[in-house]
Enzyme design. Sequence first.
Site, PDB file in Angstrom:
ATOM      1  N   ASP A 288       2.073  33.920  25.341  1.00 25.77           N
ATOM      2  CA  ASP A 288       0.688  33.775  25.778  1.00 25.77           C
ATOM      3  C   ASP A 288       0.074  35.144  26.030  1.00 25.77           C
ATOM      4  OD1 ASP A 288      -1.738  32.961  26.741  1.00 25.77           O
ATOM      5  OD2 ASP A 288      -0.963  32.140  28.641  1.00 25.77           O
ATOM      6  N   LYS A 295      -5.235  38.849  28.214  1.00 25.90           N
ATOM      7  CA  LYS A 295      -4.700  39.145  29.538  1.00 25.90           C
ATOM      8  C   LYS A 295      -4.611  40.655  29.740  1.00 25.90           C
ATOM      9  CE  LYS A 295      -1.535  35.203  30.004  1.00 25.90           C
ATOM     10  NZ  LYS A 295      -2.159  34.594  31.193  1.00 25.90           N
ATOM     11  N   ASP A 365      -7.523  31.817  27.405  1.00 21.89           N
ATOM     12  CA  ASP A 365      -6.284  31.950  28.168  1.00 21.89           C
ATOM     13  C   ASP A 365      -5.934  30.660  28.927  1.00 21.89           C
ATOM     14  OD1 ASP A 365      -4.031  33.180  29.104  1.00 21.89           O
ATOM     15  OD2 ASP A 365      -5.049  34.397  30.624  1.00 21.89           O
ATOM     16  N   ARG A 369      -3.461  23.612  28.665  1.00 24.79           N
ATOM     17  CA  ARG A 369      -4.025  22.270  28.837  1.00 24.79           C
ATOM     18  C   ARG A 369      -4.440  21.645  27.509  1.00 24.79           C
ATOM     19  NH1 ARG A 369      -8.412  24.658  32.876  1.00 24.79           N
ATOM     20  NH2 ARG A 369      -6.516  25.871  33.288  1.00 24.79           N
TER      21      ARG A 369
END
Length: 536
Positions: A288, A295, A365, A369
């Site tokens: 991720d 990030k 990011d 979900r």
Amino acid sequence: MGPTSLLARCAPNDGYPAAVTTYALRSASPAKTRAEAVVVGVVPGPALAPGAEDVAAAYGRKLRGLLSTLEVTGKPGEIAKVPSKDVIGSPLLVLVGLGADPTPAAVRRAAGAAARAVTNAASVALALPADTPELAAAAIEGYRLGGYTFTSFRSAPAESAAPAELVLLSPAARRKEVVAAVEEAQVIADAVIGVRDWVNTPPAHLTPPTFAEEITAAAKAVNKALGKGAAKVEVSVLDEEELAALGCGGTLAVGGGSAAPPRIVELRYRPADANGHVALVGKGITYDSGGLSIKPATSMTSMKEDMAGAAGVVQAVLTAARLGLPVQVSAFVGLAENMVSGSSYRPGDVVTIYGGTTVEIANTDAEGRLVLADCLVRAAEAEPDVVVDIATLTGHMVLALGEKLAGVLGDDATVAEVLAAGEAAGEDAWPMPIPEFMETRIHSSTIADLSQHDWIRWGGGLFAAAFLREFTAGLPWAHLDIAGPTFNKGGAAGHLTAGATGYGVTTLVEFLRARSAGVVPESVSGDAGATTPAAS
Ligand code: BES
Ligand code: MN
Ligand code: ZN
């Protein structure tokens, strides 16, 4: 040379003979055992813990002075090694602090610390409190997990090997329940280690396609080892074309920026004598980066951990099969890599989840979900009695609960059931609410059915759960946010080692075990989807 050959050259080194330890359970005396090292517990006093009575007797009145000279007090985590050949049969006595209450959790921790203190002994006898099935299981689990190392990417073998033989000494070694508990503890330890290995594997070596292959291979190996007539684990892998044909738009959007295409892997375990049907769903983001909503560098370093939920779900299904738990399990893990490229999904895009719900993207990011949404809809189609999802979903949960506890959200009865499973597993978790006002927030998009994220930072872990609930078809459901406890950024402590912890799989197995024994909370039928504090 392209990236593939470079990767091949750096492939995990399987060339070293893995240190193989044999395990035995005996009722022998710890003072007479000839193992190279014997491990005993110390409780505050200080005094030797149950299981070490005859070692205490062999030292007699000299014990007090010895413990005092060694400054051993019985505090958890304390370790001292004493040459002991003239007093007991073994040349090395290893003292490990247990704390005041030698519970299974304390024994698990102490056995873990002891495992790291005896790696150079050829044979080890554990004489910790182990006279009940729970304590004996904790000793074995703690020893295996505390002694865990991940060496696939070392260019040379480690200096110290694991002992060739580990003997668990228990006065109840011949009791059927103790033998069974120790065998089960080995299976659980295998599962936790399986999760740790996958989570620790660098992300270039565990992409969605390779993870799917590893899952398929792991299931095949488990099936092969199962007895004739035992229910097998069936695996099916959906590739990017199948995902497109099905309309799994969440998974495809998240995986769209990566050179490695996404997968959904579905596992089914259908024993003939099943007591009910559980669906498990896991987040499997193999890396991720945050995507275009990238990030900061410091938040990215451990993001190979973002597939820990998927790893836990897969290992839980394999464990259910190995233990022959009489409960049907359908599992769905969404594997994607969240990367930055010209084909990345964007803030502002609208993606269509499997089944047709549209979602406006605000932050790439918040990808977990979207992958989970596709999987939850597929899970609900299997018509299970209950759905449990597990995900390294939000940094908000880490802020709220710290890095040791998972947050558990969902309907009250299923949350209570997961918390009870966590208690049985020795994994700490805490209930969190899904406040009524989150309904408004997830429905605040002006162009799509749902908004993925709304830039109000506060309570982001609760927003995420409210979002997931939209895809559970009103079934009894709980969501575990394991962003905190999945990865240990510090050093080894007790049964935890640095890096991946394997958190969650034991809770899932205990959940399945309780269901398979027919333990279903009464309120489950009545209040599915019910929640908690209203807006004020
Ligand atoms: N994978 C992260 C969550 C995470 C954080 C896991 C720390 C493990 C340790 C997740 O995909 C994420 O980035 N969440 C965002 C959500 C936000 C954009 C709504 C977060 O927590 O900041
Ligand atoms: Mn993210
Ligand atoms: Zn993530």
